[in-house]
Design an enzyme around this catalytic site. Structure first.
Site, PDB file in Angstrom:
ATOM      1  N   HIS A   7       4.264 -38.110  12.699  1.00  0.00           N
ATOM      2  CA  HIS A   7       4.930 -39.303  13.220  1.00  0.00           C
ATOM      3  C   HIS A   7       5.328 -40.387  12.388  1.00  0.00           C
ATOM      4  CE1 HIS A   7       0.584 -40.397  13.526  1.00  0.00           C
ATOM      5  NE2 HIS A   7       1.025 -41.701  13.090  1.00  0.00           N
ATOM      6  N   GLU A  43      -0.756 -48.442  21.820  1.00  0.00           N
ATOM      7  CA  GLU A  43       0.347 -47.665  21.390  1.00  0.00           C
ATOM      8  C   GLU A  43       0.948 -46.530  22.348  1.00  0.00           C
ATOM      9  OE1 GLU A  43      -2.348 -44.995  18.893  1.00  0.00           O
ATOM     10  OE2 GLU A  43      -1.266 -43.386  19.766  1.00  0.00           O
ATOM     11  N   GLN A  60       5.886 -43.441  16.812  1.00  0.00           N
ATOM     12  CA  GLN A  60       4.318 -43.863  17.329  1.00  0.00           C
ATOM     13  C   GLN A  60       4.703 -45.602  17.234  1.00  0.00           C
ATOM     14  OE1 GLN A  60       0.852 -44.417  14.558  1.00  0.00           O
ATOM     15  NE2 GLN A  60      -0.122 -43.279  16.261  1.00  0.00           N
ATOM     16  N   HIS A  84       4.058 -47.219   8.768  1.00  0.00           N
ATOM     17  CA  HIS A  84       3.601 -46.042   8.130  1.00  0.00           C
ATOM     18  C   HIS A  84       4.046 -44.649   8.442  1.00  0.00           C
ATOM     19  CE1 HIS A  84       0.995 -45.704  11.695  1.00  0.00           C
ATOM     20  NE2 HIS A  84       1.004 -44.558  11.455  1.00  0.00           N
ATOM     21  N   GLU A 134      -0.275 -41.435   6.218  1.00  0.00           N
ATOM     22  CA  GLU A 134      -1.566 -40.745   6.923  1.00  0.00           C
ATOM     23  C   GLU A 134      -1.393 -39.425   7.230  1.00  0.00           C
ATOM     24  OE1 GLU A 134      -1.402 -42.670  10.976  1.00  0.00           O
ATOM     25  OE2 GLU A 134      -2.611 -40.965  11.797  1.00  0.00           O
TER      26      GLU A 134
HETATM   27  C1  MC0 Z   1      -0.804 -53.309   3.429  1.00  0.00           C
HETATM   28  N1  MC0 Z   1       0.086 -53.118   2.284  1.00  0.00           N
HETATM   29  C2  MC0 Z   1       0.795 -52.219   2.811  1.00  0.00           C
HETATM   30  C3  MC0 Z   1       0.868 -51.808   4.199  1.00  0.00           C
HETATM   31  N2  MC0 Z   1      -0.339 -52.532   4.643  1.00  0.00           N
HETATM   32  N3  MC0 Z   1       1.872 -51.535   2.123  1.00  0.00           N
HETATM   33  C4  MC0 Z   1       2.778 -50.765   2.748  1.00  0.00           C
HETATM   34  N4  MC0 Z   1       2.572 -50.530   4.032  1.00  0.00           N
HETATM   35  C5  MC0 Z   1       1.600 -51.119   4.679  1.00  0.00           C
HETATM   36  N5  MC0 Z   1       1.408 -50.741   6.165  1.00  0.00           N
HETATM   37  C6  MC0 Z   1      -0.145 -53.633   1.195  1.00  0.00           C
HETATM   38  C7  MC0 Z   1       0.056 -55.004   1.341  1.00  0.00           C
HETATM   39  O1  MC0 Z   1       1.374 -55.685   1.332  1.00  0.00           O
HETATM   40  C8  MC0 Z   1      -0.790 -55.607   0.163  1.00  0.00           C
HETATM   41  O2  MC0 Z   1      -0.104 -55.555  -1.188  1.00  0.00           O
HETATM   42  C9  MC0 Z   1      -1.881 -54.479  -0.120  1.00  0.00           C
HETATM   43  O3  MC0 Z   1      -1.286 -53.395   0.659  1.00  0.00           O
HETATM   44  C10 MC0 Z   1      -3.088 -54.928   0.380  1.00  0.00           C
HETATM   45  O4  MC0 Z   1      -2.985 -55.199   1.886  1.00  0.00           O
HETATM   46  P1  MC0 Z   1      -3.794 -56.402   2.724  1.00  0.00           P
HETATM   47  O5  MC0 Z   1      -2.634 -56.914   3.557  1.00  0.00           O
HETATM   48  O6  MC0 Z   1      -4.476 -57.320   1.830  1.00  0.00           O
HETATM   49  O7  MC0 Z   1      -4.763 -55.676   3.453  1.00  0.00           O
HETATM   50  P2  MC0 Z   1      -6.002 -54.734   3.373  1.00  0.00           P
HETATM   51  O8  MC0 Z   1      -5.900 -54.187   2.002  1.00  0.00           O
HETATM   52  O9  MC0 Z   1      -7.203 -55.615   3.875  1.00  0.00           O
HETATM   53  O10 MC0 Z   1      -5.630 -53.537   4.026  1.00  0.00           O
HETATM   54  C11 MC0 Z   1      -4.485 -52.601   3.668  1.00  0.00           C
HETATM   55  C12 MC0 Z   1      -4.814 -51.102   4.106  1.00  0.00           C
HETATM   56  C13 MC0 Z   1      -5.224 -51.106   5.713  1.00  0.00           C
HETATM   57  C14 MC0 Z   1      -3.844 -50.175   3.855  1.00  0.00           C
HETATM   58  C15 MC0 Z   1      -6.169 -50.520   3.366  1.00  0.00           C
HETATM   59  O11 MC0 Z   1      -4.058 -51.518   6.489  1.00  0.00           O
HETATM   60  C16 MC0 Z   1      -5.754 -49.903   6.222  1.00  0.00           C
HETATM   61  O12 MC0 Z   1      -6.914 -49.657   6.010  1.00  0.00           O
HETATM   62  N6  MC0 Z   1      -4.704 -49.132   6.857  1.00  0.00           N
HETATM   63  C17 MC0 Z   1      -5.188 -47.887   7.355  1.00  0.00           C
HETATM   64  C18 MC0 Z   1      -5.368 -48.149   9.063  1.00  0.00           C
HETATM   65  C19 MC0 Z   1      -3.982 -48.564   9.790  1.00  0.00           C
HETATM   66  O13 MC0 Z   1      -3.173 -48.953   9.277  1.00  0.00           O
HETATM   67  N7  MC0 Z   1      -4.354 -48.482  11.103  1.00  0.00           N
HETATM   68  C20 MC0 Z   1      -3.194 -48.826  12.021  1.00  0.00           C
HETATM   69  C21 MC0 Z   1      -2.452 -47.775  12.440  1.00  0.00           C
HETATM   70  P3  MC0 Z   1       0.145 -56.712  -2.092  1.00  0.00           P
HETATM   71  O14 MC0 Z   1       1.245 -56.265  -2.992  1.00  0.00           O
HETATM   72  O15 MC0 Z   1       0.729 -58.034  -1.444  1.00  0.00           O
HETATM   73  O16 MC0 Z   1      -1.144 -56.962  -2.592  1.00  0.00           O
HETATM   74  S1  MC0 Z   1      -3.642 -46.882  13.365  1.00  0.00           S
HETATM   75  C22 MC0 Z   1      -2.873 -45.310  13.743  1.00  0.00           C
HETATM   76  O17 MC0 Z   1      -1.987 -45.266  13.222  1.00  0.00           O
HETATM   77  C23 MC0 Z   1      -3.529 -44.137  14.522  1.00  0.00           C
HETATM   78  C24 MC0 Z   1      -3.868 -44.968  16.084  1.00  0.00           C
HETATM   79  C25 MC0 Z   1      -2.713 -43.069  14.654  1.00  0.00           C
HETATM   80  O18 MC0 Z   1      -1.923 -42.641  13.865  1.00  0.00           O
HETATM   81  O19 MC0 Z   1      -3.368 -41.998  15.393  1.00  0.00           O
END
Ligand code: MC0
Length: 146
Positions: A7, A43, A60, A84, A134
């Protein structure tokens, strides 16, 4: 082995409005909706096509249910858009371990629950040329209630 685009995750502010855009503009249909409390999202999955590995590809659409969720934080900073991409695999554990061995940060020690009963993990966007990535192993019957 990663065998399909499972997705593309799209962050939106209003799920119902965004679903209406994708259904009326393109004719896609909603396959499934759910709330994932752990991930902090409401979602909708819109099935685009089935794939040769026996799975399918979806859009998604993701609305945050909390401002401090991953999608809530990302929306506040970037606005709506592609959040993503997700690759499908029959073996999320094995593929995550192999990718970690190449020096890419895998965000979860163990896969967590994703859409439609899938098992998911994420790779850090900073290790993937700016793309939050992912990995997904779909449930046996994604259409069933999960
Ligand atoms: C954050 N960053 C990204 C980003 N999110 N870059 C590209 N794409 C994204 N989606 C970048 C920020 O711009 C920042 O860069 C750096 O990563 C740190 O971000 P932050 O804003 O300080 O946030 P953190 O570090 O607290 O968390 C970022 C992180 C988090 C990726 C670790 O979002 C995470 O754990 N994501 C995985 C879970 C997720 O996204 N769940 C939602 C979808 P700079 O350069 O400014 O430092 S749930 C889903 O999808 C499920 C339901 C499913 O598919 O089944």
């Amino acid at each position: 082995m990663l065998t399909r685009i499972d997705h593309i995750g799209i962050a939106c502010r209003d799920l119902d409005e965004t679903v209406a855009f994708y259904t009326t503009t393109y004719g896609f249909e909603v396959f499934h909706t759910e709330i994932n409390e752990e991930q902090g999202v409401r979602e909708a999955m819109l099935k685009i096509n089935e794939t040769s590995d026996g799975g399918a590809s979806y859009l998604q659409l993701l609305e945050p249910i909390r401002e401090d969720s991953a999608v809530g934080k990302w929306l506040a900073k970037n606005g709506e858009g592609v959040h993503h991409i997700a690759f499908g695999t029959a073996d999320v554990d094995g593929d995550a371990a192999a990718i970690a061995g190449k020096g890419v940060r895998v965000l979860y020690d163990e896969p967590r629950r994703g859409s439609m009963g899938s098992r998911i993990t994420f790779l850090h966007p900073k290790d993937c040329h700016g793309v939050l990535t992912e990995l997904v192993t779909a449930a046996e019957n994604p259409g069933a209630e999960h």
